[in-house]
Design a protein around this motif. Structure first.
Motif, PDB file in Angstrom:
ATOM      1  N   ARG A   1      -2.965   0.548 -10.763  1.00 25.85           N
ATOM      2  CA  ARG A   1      -3.476   1.162 -10.645  1.00 25.85           C
ATOM      3  C   ARG A   1      -3.745   2.139  -9.381  1.00 25.85           C
ATOM      4  NH1 ARG A   1      -4.147  -2.074 -14.905  1.00 25.85           N
ATOM      5  NH2 ARG A   1      -5.319  -1.831 -16.856  1.00 25.85           N
ATOM      6  N   VAL A   2      -3.999   3.656  -9.729  1.00 25.65           N
ATOM      7  CA  VAL A   2      -4.071   3.960  -7.663  1.00 25.65           C
ATOM      8  C   VAL A   2      -5.496   4.674  -8.212  1.00 25.65           C
ATOM      9  CG1 VAL A   2      -3.187   5.172  -6.448  1.00 25.65           C
ATOM     10  CG2 VAL A   2      -1.638   3.512  -7.648  1.00 25.65           C
ATOM     11  N   PRO A   3      -5.799   4.068  -7.288  1.00 25.99           N
ATOM     12  CA  PRO A   3      -7.428   5.804  -7.512  1.00 25.99           C
ATOM     13  C   PRO A   3      -6.450   6.778  -7.216  1.00 25.99           C
ATOM     14  CG  PRO A   3      -7.858   3.845  -5.880  1.00 25.99           C
ATOM     15  CD  PRO A   3      -6.106   3.724  -6.042  1.00 25.99           C
ATOM     16  N   LEU A   4      -7.250   8.132  -8.382  1.00 23.11           N
ATOM     17  CA  LEU A   4      -6.900   9.477  -8.550  1.00 23.11           C
ATOM     18  C   LEU A   4      -7.023  10.114  -7.582  1.00 23.11           C
ATOM     19  CD1 LEU A   4      -5.608  11.459 -10.181  1.00 23.11           C
ATOM     20  CD2 LEU A   4      -8.189  12.247 -11.165  1.00 23.11           C
ATOM     21  N   GLY A   5      -8.047   9.776  -6.200  1.00 28.47           N
ATOM     22  CA  GLY A   5      -8.788  10.555  -5.026  1.00 28.47           C
ATOM     23  C   GLY A   5      -7.429   9.679  -4.234  1.00 28.47           C
ATOM     24  N   ARG A   6      -7.097   8.258  -4.302  1.00 25.98           N
ATOM     25  CA  ARG A   6      -6.158   8.547  -2.527  1.00 25.98           C
ATOM     26  C   ARG A   6      -5.092   9.586  -3.229  1.00 25.98           C
ATOM     27  NH1 ARG A   6      -4.726   2.181  -2.751  1.00 25.98           N
ATOM     28  NH2 ARG A   6      -7.013   2.387  -2.278  1.00 25.98           N
TER      29      ARG A   6
ATOM     30  N   PHE B   1       6.723   6.651  -9.589  1.00 22.50           N
ATOM     31  CA  PHE B   1       5.212   6.131  -9.906  1.00 22.50           C
ATOM     32  C   PHE B   1       4.680   7.037 -11.590  1.00 22.50           C
ATOM     33  CE2 PHE B   1       0.253   6.910 -11.029  1.00 22.50           C
ATOM     34  CZ  PHE B   1       0.022   5.456 -11.331  1.00 22.50           C
ATOM     35  N   LYS B   2       5.293   6.722 -12.618  1.00 25.44           N
ATOM     36  CA  LYS B   2       4.890   7.438 -13.550  1.00 25.44           C
ATOM     37  C   LYS B   2       3.466   6.950 -14.454  1.00 25.44           C
ATOM     38  CE  LYS B   2       9.587   7.665 -15.264  1.00 25.44           C
ATOM     39  NZ  LYS B   2      10.577   7.748 -16.741  1.00 25.44           N
ATOM     40  N   PRO B   3       2.304   7.599 -14.194  1.00 22.62           N
ATOM     41  CA  PRO B   3       1.093   7.608 -15.138  1.00 22.62           C
ATOM     42  C   PRO B   3       0.750   8.069 -15.929  1.00 22.62           C
ATOM     43  CG  PRO B   3       0.839   9.582 -14.189  1.00 22.62           C
ATOM     44  CD  PRO B   3       2.465   9.010 -13.728  1.00 22.62           C
ATOM     45  N   ARG B   4       0.018   7.378 -16.764  1.00 24.56           N
ATOM     46  CA  ARG B   4      -0.646   7.410 -18.340  1.00 24.56           C
ATOM     47  C   ARG B   4      -1.097   8.767 -17.850  1.00 24.56           C
ATOM     48  NH1 ARG B   4      -5.604   4.633 -20.604  1.00 24.56           N
ATOM     49  NH2 ARG B   4      -6.820   5.734 -19.381  1.00 24.56           N
ATOM     50  N   SER B   5      -0.090   9.775 -19.317  1.00 25.68           N
ATOM     51  CA  SER B   5      -0.357  11.618 -19.398  1.00 25.68           C
ATOM     52  C   SER B   5      -1.087  11.635 -20.417  1.00 25.68           C
ATOM     53  CB  SER B   5       0.385  11.752 -18.867  1.00 25.68           C
ATOM     54  OG  SER B   5       1.788  11.934 -19.424  1.00 25.68           O
TER      55      SER B   5
ATOM     56  N   PRO C   1       0.713  -1.281   0.455  1.00 27.46           N
ATOM     57  CA  PRO C   1       0.038   0.035  -0.063  1.00 27.46           C
ATOM     58  C   PRO C   1       0.666   1.492  -0.306  1.00 27.46           C
ATOM     59  CG  PRO C   1      -0.733  -2.003   1.782  1.00 27.46           C
ATOM     60  CD  PRO C   1       0.872  -2.061   1.218  1.00 27.46           C
ATOM     61  N   SER C   2      -0.002   2.081  -0.941  1.00 31.74           N
ATOM     62  CA  SER C   2       0.841   3.767  -1.096  1.00 31.74           C
ATOM     63  C   SER C   2       0.786   4.448   0.286  1.00 31.74           C
ATOM     64  CB  SER C   2       0.648   4.435  -2.100  1.00 31.74           C
ATOM     65  OG  SER C   2      -0.460   4.236  -2.364  1.00 31.74           O
ATOM     66  N   ARG C   3       1.689   5.329   0.484  1.00 30.07           N
ATOM     67  CA  ARG C   3       1.446   6.041   2.056  1.00 30.07           C
ATOM     68  C   ARG C   3       1.848   8.084   1.641  1.00 30.07           C
ATOM     69  NH1 ARG C   3       5.686   7.538   5.118  1.00 30.07           N
ATOM     70  NH2 ARG C   3       7.710   6.286   4.822  1.00 30.07           N
ATOM     71  N   GLN C   4       2.355   7.848   0.230  1.00 31.07           N
ATOM     72  CA  GLN C   4       2.628   9.487   0.402  1.00 31.07           C
ATOM     73  C   GLN C   4       2.642   9.578  -1.079  1.00 31.07           C
ATOM     74  OE1 GLN C   4       6.090  11.926   1.263  1.00 31.07           O
ATOM     75  NE2 GLN C   4       4.716  13.076   2.597  1.00 31.07           N
TER      76      GLN C   4
ATOM     77  N   SER D   1     -13.142   4.038 -14.419  1.00 27.22           N
ATOM     78  CA  SER D   1     -13.574   3.507 -13.110  1.00 27.22           C
ATOM     79  C   SER D   1     -13.333   4.416 -12.097  1.00 27.22           C
ATOM     80  CB  SER D   1     -13.158   2.168 -12.344  1.00 27.22           C
ATOM     81  OG  SER D   1     -11.710   2.336 -12.682  1.00 27.22           O
ATOM     82  N   GLY D   2     -12.415   5.678 -12.098  1.00 25.05           N
ATOM     83  CA  GLY D   2     -11.367   6.656 -11.518  1.00 25.05           C
ATOM     84  C   GLY D   2      -9.447   5.862 -11.201  1.00 25.05           C
ATOM     85  N   GLN D   3      -9.490   5.092 -11.466  1.00 25.94           N
ATOM     86  CA  GLN D   3      -7.781   3.632 -11.800  1.00 25.94           C
ATOM     87  C   GLN D   3      -6.979   5.326 -12.580  1.00 25.94           C
ATOM     88  OE1 GLN D   3      -7.146   2.223  -9.573  1.00 25.94           O
ATOM     89  NE2 GLN D   3      -9.064   0.905  -8.774  1.00 25.94           N
ATOM     90  N   LEU D   4      -6.184   5.272 -11.923  1.00 31.01           N
ATOM     91  CA  LEU D   4      -5.031   5.707 -12.586  1.00 31.01           C
ATOM     92  C   LEU D   4      -3.862   5.249 -12.970  1.00 31.01           C
ATOM     93  CD1 LEU D   4      -3.951   8.736 -13.943  1.00 31.01           C
ATOM     94  CD2 LEU D   4      -2.524   9.025 -11.921  1.00 31.01           C
ATOM     95  N   PRO D   5      -3.907   4.155 -14.448  1.00 29.84           N
ATOM     96  CA  PRO D   5      -3.176   3.652 -14.652  1.00 29.84           C
ATOM     97  C   PRO D   5      -1.056   3.797 -14.791  1.00 29.84           C
ATOM     98  CG  PRO D   5      -4.132   3.996 -17.280  1.00 29.84           C
ATOM     99  CD  PRO D   5      -5.063   4.333 -15.367  1.00 29.84           C
ATOM    100  N   GLY D   6      -0.361   2.620 -14.721  1.00 26.48           N
ATOM    101  CA  GLY D   6       0.809   3.800 -14.675  1.00 26.48           C
ATOM    102  C   GLY D   6       1.992   3.108 -14.337  1.00 26.48           C
TER     103      GLY D   6
END
Length: 356
Positions: free
Chosen positions: A145-150, A109-113, A83-86, A177-182
């Protein structure tokens, strides 16, 4: 040849003759029949011993990331599942976060941009190919994948303002779904910019890769890393290596760490880009024997197997590379092996495959 001559004689046109009367020879009495000696059968030629079939190319079981404290499997498990924390923005030319995890490891973490829609896929594809080729100094990378809200909730306090967040949100491409792939990429804890792309540095290290030139014993591991980097960059068509800031290594300068591959695998590859990466490949006339042996075994099936990753990694949801990109890798593999083979023909295997 005799059969051919007989055939010609039988088929050739000759003057017609009256057929001779058939004469049936009287059989000899049994006791007077001459024995026919059988010729001894020729002994079959001894077959050359077949070379043992090599097992299909697979990920090495024990691949340790320099300086050797952790295996690639251990790092992949941590950056893919912990799990991520920051999240802290650290990118200068693209969106990149330092993702602190609830473990001793950290990841980039390099997200799709919008700037690099497939950059995260290329990072993971490059790593999986590198791992298949036993390049231990390419940092582990996996899809995550990380939820953008997180990310918003766990943003570093220095960047926890609406203006920064709006800018980030405008750059990234979120799934429905609100997930950010990276790509989650191992954050190397102790690393230095070796600046090996500078002209004065290149004047020092290029002779190490040139046949007939001496290699300082203390620089032998670094020379091998440079040779493998040039060949690997050619395979994946990574034209950006010498642009600045992409030649990092261990702090003592003994090893090169090969990272940043989000502009690789262009397809179709422009001629000028191919000329650039091919020219850099030709900096090297000495290669790693183990690396070239694995490249020789890298067929389409092995490449596709590499791109699938290992059991337990998050599903990508789309191909890491398309058919044209895969074909490009295999064609550049052919060119690489042809180049190395020509050097071996001229100078000998021991001279060309000079590194372990």
């Amino acid at each position: 040849m005799t059969a051919c001559l007989l055939l010609v004689c039988a088929c050739g046109q000759a003057p017609e003759r009256a057929p001779a009367a058939e004469v049936t020879p009287e059989p000899l009495p049994a006791e007077e029949a001459a024995p026919v000696a059988e010729e001894p059968a020729e002994a079959p030629a001894a077959a050359e011993p077949a070379e043992p079939a090599l097992p299909p190319l697979a990920f090495p079981e024990e691949l340790r990331f320099p300086p050797g404290d952790f295996t690639h499997a251990e790092i992949l498990d941590a950056i893919g599942r912990t799990p991520s924390r920051q999240f802290k923005p650290v990118g200068t030319t693209s969106v990149v976060f330092r993702m602190r995890l609830r473990s001793e490891h950290t990841a980039a973490f390099k997200p799709r941009s919008r700037q690099h829609r497939a950059g995260h896929l290329k990072e993971v594809a490059a790593y999986r190919l590198a791992r298949m080729l036993a390049l231990e100094n390419v940092p582990p990378a996996t899809v995550r994948r990380v939820p953008l809200g997180r990310i918003r909730d766990r943003m570093h306090r220095r960047y926890d303002d609406e203006e920064t967040w709006e800018e980030i949100r405008d750059w990234v491409l979120v799934e429905g779904s609100g997930q950010l792939p990276g790509a989650a990429i191992y954050w190397i804890p102790a690393m230095a910019n070796l600046r090996l792309e500078r002209p004065e540095a290149m004047r020092e290290w290029r002779p190490w890769l040139t046949l007939g030139e001496p290699i300082p014993e203390a620089k032998r591991a670094l020379a091998r890393d440079l040779s493998r980097m040039l060949a690997f960059d050619y395979l994946i068509a990574n034209w950006d290596r010498l642009s600045g800031g992409n030649m990092s290594g261990l702090e003592d300068g003994s090893r090169l760490l090969v990272r940043d591959h989000n502009v690789a695998f262009a397809a179709p590859l422009p001629e000028e880009v191919h000329a650039r990466v091919l020219g850099r490949l030709r900096f090297a006339q000495r290669f790693s024997r183990a690396f070239i042996e694995r490249v020789r075994r890298l067929d389409r099936e092995a490449l596709e197997r590499a791109l699938r990753g290992t059991e337990g990694e998050e599903e990508v949801g789309e191909p890491l590379l398309g058919p044209a990109q895969i074909a490009g890798v295999l064609e550049r593999r052919r060119v690489l092996l042809s180049y190395v083979g020509a050097l071996i023909d001229e100078h000998g295997e021991e001279a060309v495959l000079a590194f372990e």
